[in-house]
Design a protein around this motif. Sequence first.
Motif, PDB file in Angstrom:
ATOM      1  N   UNK A 176       0.903  -1.182  -0.147  1.00 35.22           N
ATOM      2  CA  UNK A 176       0.076   0.023  -0.028  1.00 35.22           C
ATOM      3  C   UNK A 176       0.823   1.396   0.036  1.00 35.22           C
ATOM      4  N   UNK A 177       1.855   1.329   0.772  1.00 37.27           N
ATOM      5  CA  UNK A 177       2.755   2.341   0.593  1.00 37.27           C
ATOM      6  C   UNK A 177       3.664   2.654  -0.482  1.00 37.27           C
ATOM      7  N   UNK A 178       3.673   1.750  -1.447  1.00 39.02           N
ATOM      8  CA  UNK A 178       4.507   1.912  -2.749  1.00 39.02           C
ATOM      9  C   UNK A 178       3.387   2.573  -3.555  1.00 39.02           C
ATOM     10  N   UNK A 179       2.344   2.500  -3.265  1.00 33.64           N
ATOM     11  CA  UNK A 179       1.018   3.401  -4.271  1.00 33.64           C
ATOM     12  C   UNK A 179       0.936   4.805  -3.691  1.00 33.64           C
ATOM     13  N   UNK A 180       1.406   5.221  -2.637  1.00 33.93           N
ATOM     14  CA  UNK A 180       0.959   6.514  -2.108  1.00 33.93           C
ATOM     15  C   UNK A 180       2.526   7.299  -2.175  1.00 33.93           C
ATOM     16  N   UNK A 181       2.272   8.538  -2.825  1.00 31.03           N
ATOM     17  CA  UNK A 181       3.312   9.503  -3.154  1.00 31.03           C
ATOM     18  C   UNK A 181       3.491  10.305  -1.834  1.00 31.03           C
ATOM     19  N   UNK A 182       2.496  10.859  -1.323  1.00 30.62           N
ATOM     20  CA  UNK A 182       2.886  11.475  -0.045  1.00 30.62           C
ATOM     21  C   UNK A 182       3.147  10.625   1.071  1.00 30.62           C
ATOM     22  N   UNK A 183       4.010  11.101   1.943  1.00 31.88           N
ATOM     23  CA  UNK A 183       4.499  10.606   3.163  1.00 31.88           C
ATOM     24  C   UNK A 183       3.503  10.727   4.001  1.00 31.88           C
ATOM     25  N   UNK A 184       2.670  11.539   4.230  1.00 29.66           N
ATOM     26  CA  UNK A 184       1.767  11.531   5.291  1.00 29.66           C
ATOM     27  C   UNK A 184       0.481  10.557   5.103  1.00 29.66           C
ATOM     28  N   UNK A 185       0.407  10.109   3.673  1.00 27.55           N
ATOM     29  CA  UNK A 185      -0.703   9.123   3.330  1.00 27.55           C
ATOM     30  C   UNK A 185      -0.128   7.802   3.768  1.00 27.55           C
ATOM     31  N   UNK A 186       1.234   7.511   3.703  1.00 26.38           N
ATOM     32  CA  UNK A 186       1.724   6.210   3.926  1.00 26.38           C
ATOM     33  C   UNK A 186       1.623   5.590   5.477  1.00 26.38           C
ATOM     34  N   UNK A 187       1.370   4.319   5.522  1.00 25.68           N
ATOM     35  CA  UNK A 187       1.101   3.875   6.839  1.00 25.68           C
ATOM     36  C   UNK A 187       2.340   3.274   7.436  1.00 25.68           C
ATOM     37  N   UNK A 188       2.705   4.126   8.577  1.00 29.24           N
ATOM     38  CA  UNK A 188       4.100   4.101   9.243  1.00 29.24           C
ATOM     39  C   UNK A 188       4.308   2.847   9.972  1.00 29.24           C
ATOM     40  N   UNK A 189       5.387   2.537  10.384  1.00 29.61           N
ATOM     41  CA  UNK A 189       5.836   1.368  10.903  1.00 29.61           C
ATOM     42  C   UNK A 189       5.040   1.024  12.449  1.00 29.61           C
ATOM     43  N   UNK A 190       5.051   2.297  13.088  1.00 23.53           N
ATOM     44  CA  UNK A 190       4.268   2.031  14.281  1.00 23.53           C
ATOM     45  C   UNK A 190       2.774   1.896  14.126  1.00 23.53           C
ATOM     46  N   UNK A 191       2.199   2.456  13.411  1.00 23.42           N
ATOM     47  CA  UNK A 191       0.984   2.270  12.952  1.00 23.42           C
ATOM     48  C   UNK A 191       0.658   0.867  12.562  1.00 23.42           C
ATOM     49  N   UNK A 192       1.525   0.264  11.801  1.00 23.58           N
ATOM     50  CA  UNK A 192       1.316  -1.124  11.311  1.00 23.58           C
ATOM     51  C   UNK A 192       1.366  -2.176  12.734  1.00 23.58           C
ATOM     52  N   UNK A 193       2.192  -1.625  13.517  1.00 27.96           N
ATOM     53  CA  UNK A 193       2.306  -2.398  14.782  1.00 27.96           C
ATOM     54  C   UNK A 193       0.908  -2.294  15.682  1.00 27.96           C
ATOM     55  N   UNK A 194       0.475  -1.230  15.733  1.00 29.96           N
ATOM     56  CA  UNK A 194      -0.693  -1.020  16.410  1.00 29.96           C
ATOM     57  C   UNK A 194      -2.074  -1.924  15.557  1.00 29.96           C
ATOM     58  N   UNK A 195      -1.921  -1.876  14.179  1.00 25.91           N
ATOM     59  CA  UNK A 195      -2.891  -2.589  13.452  1.00 25.91           C
ATOM     60  C   UNK A 195      -2.611  -4.011  13.744  1.00 25.91           C
ATOM     61  N   UNK A 196      -1.491  -4.725  13.809  1.00 22.92           N
ATOM     62  CA  UNK A 196      -1.249  -5.969  14.097  1.00 22.92           C
ATOM     63  C   UNK A 196      -1.693  -6.260  15.468  1.00 22.92           C
ATOM     64  N   UNK A 197      -1.340  -5.661  16.255  1.00 17.14           N
ATOM     65  CA  UNK A 197      -1.787  -5.746  17.954  1.00 17.14           C
ATOM     66  C   UNK A 197      -3.277  -5.886  18.011  1.00 17.14           C
ATOM     67  N   UNK A 198      -3.685  -4.847  17.569  1.00 15.81           N
ATOM     68  CA  UNK A 198      -5.223  -4.759  17.966  1.00 15.81           C
ATOM     69  C   UNK A 198      -6.353  -5.615  17.027  1.00 15.81           C
ATOM     70  N   UNK A 199      -5.800  -6.312  16.029  1.00 15.57           N
ATOM     71  CA  UNK A 199      -6.448  -7.303  15.244  1.00 15.57           C
ATOM     72  C   UNK A 199      -6.168  -8.663  15.708  1.00 15.57           C
ATOM     73  N   UNK A 200      -5.629  -8.950  16.984  1.00 11.69           N
ATOM     74  CA  UNK A 200      -5.453 -10.265  17.292  1.00 11.69           C
ATOM     75  C   UNK A 200      -6.682 -11.009  18.086  1.00 11.69           C
TER      76      UNK A 200
END
Length: 339
Positions: free
Chosen positions: A169-193
């Motif tokens: 998904x980040x490869x398709x985003x040009x703006x840095x603010x639109x990309x999913x950060x690594x910390x956000x990915x950790x939250x998504x991974x943790x909260x979806x368990x």
Amino acid sequence: MRFDLSHITSGSAIHLLGNFLYLFGASTALGIAVGLISAYVIKKLYFGRHSTDREVALMILMAYLSYIMAELFDLSGILTVFFCGILMSHYTWHNVTESSRVTTKHAFATMSLISEIFIFLYVGMDALDIEKWTIVSKSPGKSIGVSSILLGLVLVGRAASIFPLSFISNLTKQSQSDKIGFKQQIVIWWAGLMRGAVSMALAYTQFTRSGHTQLQGNAIMITSTITVVLFSTVVFGLLTKPLISFLLPRKHSLTTMPSDLTNLKPLNLPLLANGQDPEGDMNGDPIPRPVSLRMLLTTPSRNVHPYWRKFDDSFMRPVFGGRGFTAHVDSLPTERTIH
């Protein structure tokens, strides 16, 4: 003698893919068919027309019919009910009277709440089933090992889906603010368990006979599933908020000045601008700001929605009814009585 294991593996993969496509396609088609039939029955055949009790009963029974038919043909009842609900909300729900719409909305909301409470009670009662825990107590080490392996597999499986998909998904985003950060990915991974009723139902379906546990291995799998569900729900659920506060702290105060709010651009302006400059138009007048989801969907834009609306207005609505997102003003009770 040598066996062609690669041929067996590829054949099995193709067979599983074919079964998945058949299950998804057939369940979707069945849900759409039942939803359209319910809209046609209420609009054209006038079964129970202008009777709140009969209209509500007919909508509930038609939704339940989709689930029964899916179970009858060994399809996915969840997918069938999902797509049937989409069609019924777009067509059937708008073909009934105003009182029936209000009653149906509250009736389904009430049944949804009761079902959710029942699921939590069901999981809690299964966790207190003494018969299974007595069988498992004879080999506690094996039970702990199986539970740990299952929890580890859940962690690995969740990570294997979150991080690669986020990278793509980040490869398709040009703006840095639109990309999913690594910390956000950790939250998504943790909260979806958290896992719950579906896992319990699958475990009981696979490892029980006639509703009772007869083998030690089956009891271990069921109790291990209960342990993973309770542990992930309680531990991961309670630690989600502290994890978000630690990884994603709030940088700005909520007390934003009104002058600063005027500089914020709505996220859906690119959809409404239709290729024009969102800061203004040719006449110098400001572009109307979206105030609701209905306005967002009815405003022309360069996407697939206008084509679907043309097809829906030309072919579907004349047969199955429904007003969708078209502006509609209900008449007063006196006006309905006169007409």
